[in-house]
Every structure is written in structure tokens, then in C-alpha cells.
Design an enzyme around this catalytic site. Structure first.
Site, PDB file in Angstrom:
ATOM      1  N   SER A  37     -11.713  28.648  22.858  1.00 23.65           N
ATOM      2  CA  SER A  37     -12.583  29.811  22.724  1.00 23.65           C
ATOM      3  C   SER A  37     -14.018  29.379  22.950  1.00 23.65           C
ATOM      4  O   SER A  37     -14.376  28.220  22.695  1.00 23.65           O
ATOM      5  CB  SER A  37     -12.439  30.404  21.318  1.00 23.65           C
ATOM      6  N   GLY A  81      -0.806  40.279  21.651  1.00 32.38           N
ATOM      7  CA  GLY A  81      -2.067  39.848  22.230  1.00 32.38           C
ATOM      8  C   GLY A  81      -1.944  39.061  23.511  1.00 32.38           C
ATOM      9  O   GLY A  81      -1.133  39.368  24.394  1.00 32.38           O
ATOM     10  N   TYR A 118     -13.188  28.118  11.983  1.00 27.80           N
ATOM     11  CA  TYR A 118     -12.570  28.554  13.240  1.00 27.80           C
ATOM     12  C   TYR A 118     -13.188  27.797  14.417  1.00 27.80           C
ATOM     13  O   TYR A 118     -12.480  27.312  15.305  1.00 27.80           O
ATOM     14  CB  TYR A 118     -12.761  30.059  13.427  1.00 27.80           C
ATOM     15  N   GLY A 151       3.045  31.945  19.904  1.00 24.74           N
ATOM     16  CA  GLY A 151       2.372  33.184  19.529  1.00 24.74           C
ATOM     17  C   GLY A 151       2.529  34.272  20.562  1.00 24.74           C
ATOM     18  O   GLY A 151       1.596  35.029  20.844  1.00 24.74           O
ATOM     19  N   ALA A 152       3.734  34.402  21.121  1.00 25.08           N
ATOM     20  CA  ALA A 152       3.954  35.302  22.256  1.00 25.08           C
ATOM     21  C   ALA A 152       4.388  36.697  21.846  1.00 25.08           C
ATOM     22  O   ALA A 152       4.798  37.485  22.694  1.00 25.08           O
ATOM     23  CB  ALA A 152       4.999  34.697  23.196  1.00 25.08           C
ATOM     24  N   ASN A 153       4.305  37.041  20.573  1.00 22.88           N
ATOM     25  CA  ASN A 153       4.762  38.357  20.146  1.00 22.88           C
ATOM     26  C   ASN A 153       3.672  39.419  20.217  1.00 22.88           C
ATOM     27  O   ASN A 153       3.941  40.608  20.048  1.00 22.88           O
ATOM     28  CB  ASN A 153       5.325  38.300  18.719  1.00 22.88           C
ATOM     29  N   GLY A 209      -0.790  36.102  24.065  1.00 21.07           N
ATOM     30  CA  GLY A 209       0.484  35.420  24.237  1.00 21.07           C
ATOM     31  C   GLY A 209       1.546  36.329  24.811  1.00 21.07           C
ATOM     32  O   GLY A 209       2.332  35.929  25.670  1.00 21.07           O
TER      33      GLY A 209
END
Length: 289
Positions: free
Chosen positions: A137, A25, A163, A21-23, A27
């Protein structure tokens, strides 16, 4: 606790890091900072175009590869493409989205946030040299992991408890992974981190217009930025900490970075072992060491 920031990162020259998820936020910031200090950084993303746009903001040796955590076939294909890696950062996630199923029939939040990363981690363990850092979280406090109904088939679906379950699962996974690594006399470490309350794109993707307005207002009034949130992950990636440490800001949302407390449910060793066994059954991926 310390005033540690990303400016204190040591050199990562000669080391390889995977960030899911590095694209965007947290990440993106995590990957950007690790590439800045010399890491060969693999951006594991579902959307290659967004991944390439993120990589264009980074310096150093950065590679973009496709990984869809909602599809176990994609997880296996990605893991097969990796030769060796020093650090795996399980960062990708979705938050409080409407009910949906993954390709493999899992409820999408537990499927993305836990089961996809569970499979990825175990597939990569024989290729890892240092540690696994999983982003949880403080919303794990809302969670209850139901071994009998992990995928919300028997219960009315509630987005926030779902979540919370997935974030609690991240902590139980980290604890059980560390227990297994220790039992196998492996030098690898499993750690977890939480960002506090950081303003990222997650809050704008809940699928609930009213809820999204509330979250975006909260972002403006209360949240820290993504650099602060990613600081917690980066500290877990680099600091000399015991396995199963949980890193976060001192005051839950803000404050100096250091080890943090977790809920009693997150310390339930029997539940952690049961979740691990169920996760192996659902994903078909077992602990390889």
C-alpha cells in the site's frame, strides 16, 4: 506506463494460482479475472462460507480452501495441502484495527499482513514455478519497521502506524525474497503491488466508528473501484517485469498501471535482512531454497 486492463490478461490455461483473502474486495476481483482466463484458482480464505459465495460468482476451475493467516498451524496445514502452484498472490490483509493478538501472540496487523504471508510463501516456495505477488500500500509511507518491537509490546499501540509498518514490511519482504531467490539462482520472481485508493470492505472494518465514517465518505468521493485496484495486482501477476518491481497507478491513487516508486525506508537492505531474520525466528519458517 500503459493503459493495460484486465481485458489484456493472457490465457492462464494449465496454470494454478493461489489468492489469499479472495472472498471479497481486491482478492475476489483478482481471483475472478484469473479464473476467467483459465487459471485453476484456489481461494485461500478464513471463512469457507464466504469463500464459496465468492466462488459462485466465478467461472472456470475454482477451489475454496481454508487459510487463517493469524494461525501458523493453519498456514502450515494449507501449505501441506498444495501440490504445485504457479503464482501466489499474497492479498489478504486487515487495516487499522484495534489492538489484538493472533493465535501465536503477534500484533494482529503485522501477524496477518506480514508474518502469516511470510510463513506461507516460504512453505510454498519449493512448489512454486513462477512468482510471488504481495499486495502492499502507499500507506507504507506511514510505516517504520521496529526490529526491537515489531509486535508493539513496548510502544503505545497506534492503529495506523501499525498498519503502515505491516505494509512497509511487505515491501522489505519482497526485496529480501528477491535477493535470496537471485542468490539461489532461482527463476522465481518476487513482486509487489499497491491498489491506489480502492473502495473495499477494509475501510468498514477499522473498529473505530468515527474513523469508519470518514473512510466510507472518502470511498464515495475519492476512491476507485475494486476492479481498478485489482488491476495493479493482475499486472504484477502477468507482466514481464524485473524481480522486486513495485506496481501501481502512475499518480499513486489513479492513472495508468506501471512500476511505481517506494519510500527510502522501503529500500533499506539492512532493515530488509534484519526483518527477514526476525520473521524466521518468530514463525519458525526459513527460506527453503
Amino acid at each position: 506506463m500503459s493503459d493495460w486492463t484486465a481485458a489484456d490478461l493472457p490465457s492462464f490455461a494449465g496454470r494454478t494460482v493461489i489468492v489469499t483473502g479472495a472472498n471479497s474486495g481486491l482478492g475476489l476481483v483478482t481471483a475472478r479475472e484469473l479464473s476467467r482466463v483459465g487459471a485453476t484458482t484456489i481461494l485461500a480464505v478464513r471463512n469457507l462460507d464466504k469463500g464459496r459465495a465468492a466462488a459462485a460468482q466465478m467461472s472456470g476451475d475454482v477451489e475454496v480452501r481454508r487459510l487463517d493467516l493469524q494461525d501458523l498451524a493453519s498456514v502450515r496445514e494449507f501449505a501441506d495441502s498444495v501440490e504445485t502452484v504457479d503464482v501466489l498472490v499474497n492479498n489478504a490483509g486487515i487495516m487499522a484495527v484495534p489492538y489484538a493478538l493472533t493465535v501465536d501472540g503477534f500484533e494482529s496487523q503485522i501477524g496477518t499482513n506480514h508474518l502469516g504471508h511470510f510463513a506461507l510463501t516460504n512453505l510454498l516456495l519449493p512448489k512454486l514455478t513462477d512468482r510471488v505477488v504481495t499486495v502492499s500500500s502507499m500507506m507504507h509511507l506511514l510505516g517504520y519497521v521496529s526490529i526491537s518491537d515489531l509486535n508493539w509490546k513496548a510502544r503505545p499501540y497506534l492503529a495506523w502506524p501499525a498498519y503502515g509498518q505491516s505494509k512497509l514490511a511487505n515491501l522489505l519482504f519482497t526485496s529480501e525474497l528477491q535477493r535470496r531467490l537471485t542468490a539461489a539462482a532461482s527463476p522465481l520472481k518476487a513482486l509487489a503491488a499497491h491498489p491506489g485508493y480502492s473502495a473495499t470492505n477494509l475501510q468498514g472494518q477499522t473498529g473505530n466508528k468515527f474513523g469508519t465514517r470518514i473512510w466510507l465518505a472518502g470511498n464515495r468521493l475519492l476512491a476507485s473501484d475494486a476492479d481498478f485496484g485489482a488491476r495493479q495486482t493482475l499486472y504484477a501477476v502477468t507482466a514481464d517485469l524485473p524481480g522486486d518491481s513495485f506496481v501501481g497507478p502512475r499518480f499513486s491513487m489513479l492513472g495508468p498501471t506501471g512500476t511505481h516508486w517506494r519510500s527510502p525506508l522501503a529500500r533499506d537492505r539492512a532493515k530488509a535482512a534484519a526483518l527477514w531474520a526476525l520473521s524466521e525466528q518468530l514463525t519458525g519458517v526459513e527460506f527453503p531454497l
